[in-house]
Each structure stands twice: as structure tokens, then as C-alpha cells.
Enzyme design. Structure first.
Site, PDB file in Angstrom:
ATOM      1  CD  GLU A  23       2.013 -24.721 -40.390  1.00  0.00           C
ATOM      2  OE1 GLU A  23       1.838 -25.309 -39.309  1.00  0.00           O
ATOM      3  OE2 GLU A  23       1.195 -24.751 -41.342  1.00  0.00           O
ATOM      4  CE1 TYR A  55      14.573 -49.055 -25.664  1.00  0.00           C
ATOM      5  CE2 TYR A  55      13.159 -50.956 -25.431  1.00  0.00           C
ATOM      6  CZ  TYR A  55      14.212 -50.194 -24.981  1.00  0.00           C
ATOM      7  OH  TYR A  55      14.895 -50.558 -23.863  1.00  0.00           O
ATOM      8  CB  ILE A  74      -0.374 -33.607 -37.534  1.00  0.00           C
ATOM      9  CG1 ILE A  74      -1.683 -33.155 -36.903  1.00  0.00           C
ATOM     10  CG2 ILE A  74       0.642 -32.486 -37.560  1.00  0.00           C
ATOM     11  CD1 ILE A  74      -1.532 -32.704 -35.438  1.00  0.00           C
ATOM     12  CD  GLU A  75      -5.538 -34.336 -39.050  1.00  0.00           C
ATOM     13  OE1 GLU A  75      -6.443 -33.734 -38.446  1.00  0.00           O
ATOM     14  OE2 GLU A  75      -4.577 -33.742 -39.598  1.00  0.00           O
ATOM     15  CE  LYS A 100       1.696 -27.704 -37.351  1.00  0.00           C
ATOM     16  NZ  LYS A 100       0.964 -27.701 -38.621  1.00  0.00           N
TER      17      LYS A 100
END
Length: 121
Positions: A23, A55, A74-75, A100
Site C-alpha cells: 500500500e 472551497y 484512515i482514522e 478507501k
């Protein structure tokens, strides 16, 4: 303060996050959705960008974080993205979802995501 919602959905950025070596080496696309609690009343009255969240600039900031320093979870990535959102003066709260869709899971699936909500302290 009025609490309106500004939402940016589907920001797709290539990153190298994950616990496995492959990864980190090859990377994969991550998709980010953010919703920001803010007041848009002043911007609506003035019709001036300086009174709201830009934005476009936010998307660039979030993309830099996703494409930047790798993390295992990913947290952790979601927390970094929320911190960046809350760093904007006009943002009172942020809801961040990190998707993900190419997570290394042996079963068929459509998506894996983590959603966090944070408020200004």
C-alpha cells in the site's frame, strides 16, 4: 451564530496510506467528503468570497494532506483532515469521511470508510 453547511464531496487523491508495504509502495486512490458547519449569512449579504470558506483552497489543502506523509490508518488521515478544516477561522465543526475503495480485503466489497465529526474547541 447561524450554522449552515458547506459540503465538498468526492475529492479523489492518490495517497500511500496503509499498514502493508504494497500500500505504501504503489499507493491507491482515497476519496474524501467534508461537511463544514459555518455561517454563510455574511457571505450571502456581501456576495464576497472573503466572508465564507473558499472551497477551492480547501480542496487543495485536503489533497496535499492525502498525497503527503503516509499514515497507517484512515482514522489518522481523517483526523488530520478534520484538523485542517477546523483551522479555518469560519469553521465551527467538520464532518470528514475518508473512503478507501481499494482496501486490501479478500472479500468482494464496494467501499470502506471512516467518518469522524469534530468541533472547534
Amino acid at each position: 451564530m447561524d450554522t449552515d453547511l458547506i459540503t465538498l464531496s468526492g475529492l479523489r487523491v492518490h495517497g500511500r496510506h496503509g499498514v502493508f508495504d504494497h500500500e505504501r509502495e504503489a499507493g491507491q486512490d482515497f476519496i474524501v467528503d467534508v461537511s463544514l458547519r459555518t455561517s454563510t449569512a455574511e457571505a450571502a449579504a456581501s456576495d464576497d468570497l472573503k466572508h465564507t470558506v473558499d472551497y477551492g483552497a480547501l480542496a487543495d489543502t485536503l489533497a496535499d494532506i492525502v498525497a503527503g506523509e503516509p499514515v497507517d490508518l484512515i482514522e489518522t488521515l481523517a483526523e488530520r483532515l478534520a484538523d485542517a478544516c477546523l483551522g479555518l477561522e469560519r469553521v465551527a465543526a467538520a464532518r470528514v469521511t475518508v473512503h478507501k475503495p481499494q482496501a486490501p480485503i479478500s472479500q468482494q466489497f464496494t467501499d470502506v470508510s471512516v467518518t469522524i465529526e469534530r468541533t472547534r474547541r
